[in-house]
Scaffold this motif. Structure first.
Motif, short mmCIF file in Angstrom:
data_model
loop_
_atom_site.label_atom_id
_atom_site.label_comp_id
_atom_site.label_asym_id
_atom_site.label_seq_id
_atom_site.Cartn_x
_atom_site.Cartn_y
_atom_site.Cartn_z
N UNK A 36 -39.46 45.57 39.32
CA UNK A 36 -40.87 45.92 39.54
C UNK A 36 -41.16 46.19 41.01
N UNK A 37 -40.55 45.44 41.89
CA UNK A 37 -40.83 45.60 43.33
C UNK A 37 -40.35 46.94 43.87
N UNK A 38 -39.40 47.57 43.19
CA UNK A 38 -38.84 48.84 43.66
C UNK A 38 -39.50 50.06 43.03
N UNK A 39 -40.31 49.86 41.99
CA UNK A 39 -40.84 51.00 41.22
C UNK A 39 -41.64 51.98 42.07
N UNK A 40 -42.57 51.47 42.88
CA UNK A 40 -43.42 52.38 43.66
C UNK A 40 -42.59 53.26 44.59
N UNK A 41 -41.61 52.65 45.26
CA UNK A 41 -40.76 53.41 46.16
C UNK A 41 -39.93 54.45 45.44
N UNK A 42 -39.41 54.09 44.28
CA UNK A 42 -38.60 55.04 43.51
C UNK A 42 -39.45 56.14 42.91
N UNK A 43 -40.68 55.84 42.54
CA UNK A 43 -41.57 56.90 42.06
C UNK A 43 -41.90 57.88 43.19
N UNK A 44 -42.10 57.36 44.38
CA UNK A 44 -42.33 58.23 45.54
C UNK A 44 -41.09 59.08 45.81
N UNK A 45 -39.91 58.49 45.70
CA UNK A 45 -38.67 59.23 45.87
C UNK A 45 -38.58 60.34 44.83
N UNK A 46 -38.91 60.04 43.58
CA UNK A 46 -38.88 61.06 42.53
C UNK A 46 -39.83 62.21 42.86
N UNK A 47 -41.00 61.88 43.37
CA UNK A 47 -41.95 62.94 43.74
C UNK A 47 -41.40 63.77 44.89
N UNK A 48 -40.75 63.12 45.84
CA UNK A 48 -40.17 63.91 46.94
C UNK A 48 -39.04 64.79 46.42
N UNK A 49 -38.26 64.31 45.44
CA UNK A 49 -37.26 65.16 44.80
C UNK A 49 -37.93 66.36 44.14
N UNK A 50 -39.07 66.13 43.51
CA UNK A 50 -39.78 67.23 42.86
C UNK A 50 -40.19 68.31 43.84
N UNK A 51 -40.80 67.91 44.93
CA UNK A 51 -41.22 68.89 45.95
C UNK A 51 -40.01 69.61 46.52
N UNK A 52 -39.00 68.84 46.88
CA UNK A 52 -37.78 69.40 47.46
C UNK A 52 -37.13 70.40 46.50
N UNK A 53 -36.99 70.00 45.24
CA UNK A 53 -36.30 70.85 44.28
C UNK A 53 -37.10 72.11 43.95
N UNK A 54 -38.41 72.01 43.91
CA UNK A 54 -39.21 73.22 43.70
C UNK A 54 -39.08 74.18 44.86
N UNK A 55 -39.08 73.66 46.07
CA UNK A 55 -38.97 74.53 47.26
C UNK A 55 -37.63 75.23 47.32
N UNK A 56 -36.55 74.48 47.16
CA UNK A 56 -35.22 75.10 47.25
C UNK A 56 -34.97 76.03 46.06
N UNK A 57 -35.54 75.68 44.92
CA UNK A 57 -35.38 76.53 43.73
C UNK A 57 -36.12 77.85 43.86
N UNK A 58 -37.26 77.84 44.52
CA UNK A 58 -37.97 79.10 44.74
C UNK A 58 -37.11 80.07 45.53
N UNK A 59 -36.44 79.55 46.56
CA UNK A 59 -35.52 80.39 47.33
C UNK A 59 -34.36 80.85 46.47
N UNK A 60 -33.87 79.96 45.61
CA UNK A 60 -32.74 80.29 44.76
C UNK A 60 -33.06 81.26 43.64
N UNK A 61 -34.29 81.28 43.20
CA UNK A 61 -34.69 82.19 42.12
C UNK A 61 -35.14 83.54 42.67
#
Length: 119
Positions: A36-61
């Motif tokens: 439970x103590x790690x959930x907020x940080x990992x959810x934030x990490x997942x969101x940063x993965x989302x932004x990162x992956x959308x940005x790099x994917x736009x260049x890739x597509x």
């Protein structure tokens, strides 16, 4: 001039993961079996993965073939980094899953890039 079809397809698939990570960031702590103590940080990490992956994917597509090549190289490097960082913080079955997903996706992207460069 190469069309980079496989690389563009994998970039689109990565974009779909990015959208999923933004829409449901709880998937990462759930997959990692986090406490439970790690959930907020990992959810934030997942969101940063989302932004990162959308940005790099736009260049890739949508990018020119040289931009697609660069985007794929960056994507592969990010997968290797994700593997190193996440596997260092996990163990057992979770570590194996982390390594399989990150190294598997990185390898798939590397194969696509190699095939597209030859085409």
């Amino acid at each position: 001039m190469p069309t980079m079809k496989l690389s563009r397809t994998l970039s689109a698939a990565t974009a779909s993961y990015g959208a999923f990570a933004l829409a449901r960031p709880s998937h990462l702590p759930d997959a990692l079996g986090s406490q439970a103590a790690d959930r907020d940080g990992l959810e934030l990490l997942a969101q940063s993965y989302g932004v990162r992956d959308l940005a790099i994917s736009a260049a890739g597509v949508f990018g020119s073939p040289s931009v697609v090549k660069a985007a794929m190289a960056v994507r592969i490097a990010m997968d290797l980094g994700d593997c190193a960082l996440l596997s260092a913080r996990t163990e057992g079955d979770v570590r194996r899953k982390v390594m399989a997903v990150t190294l598997g996706w990185g390898a798939l992207n590397a194969v696509a890039l190699l095939v597209d460069r030859k085409g």
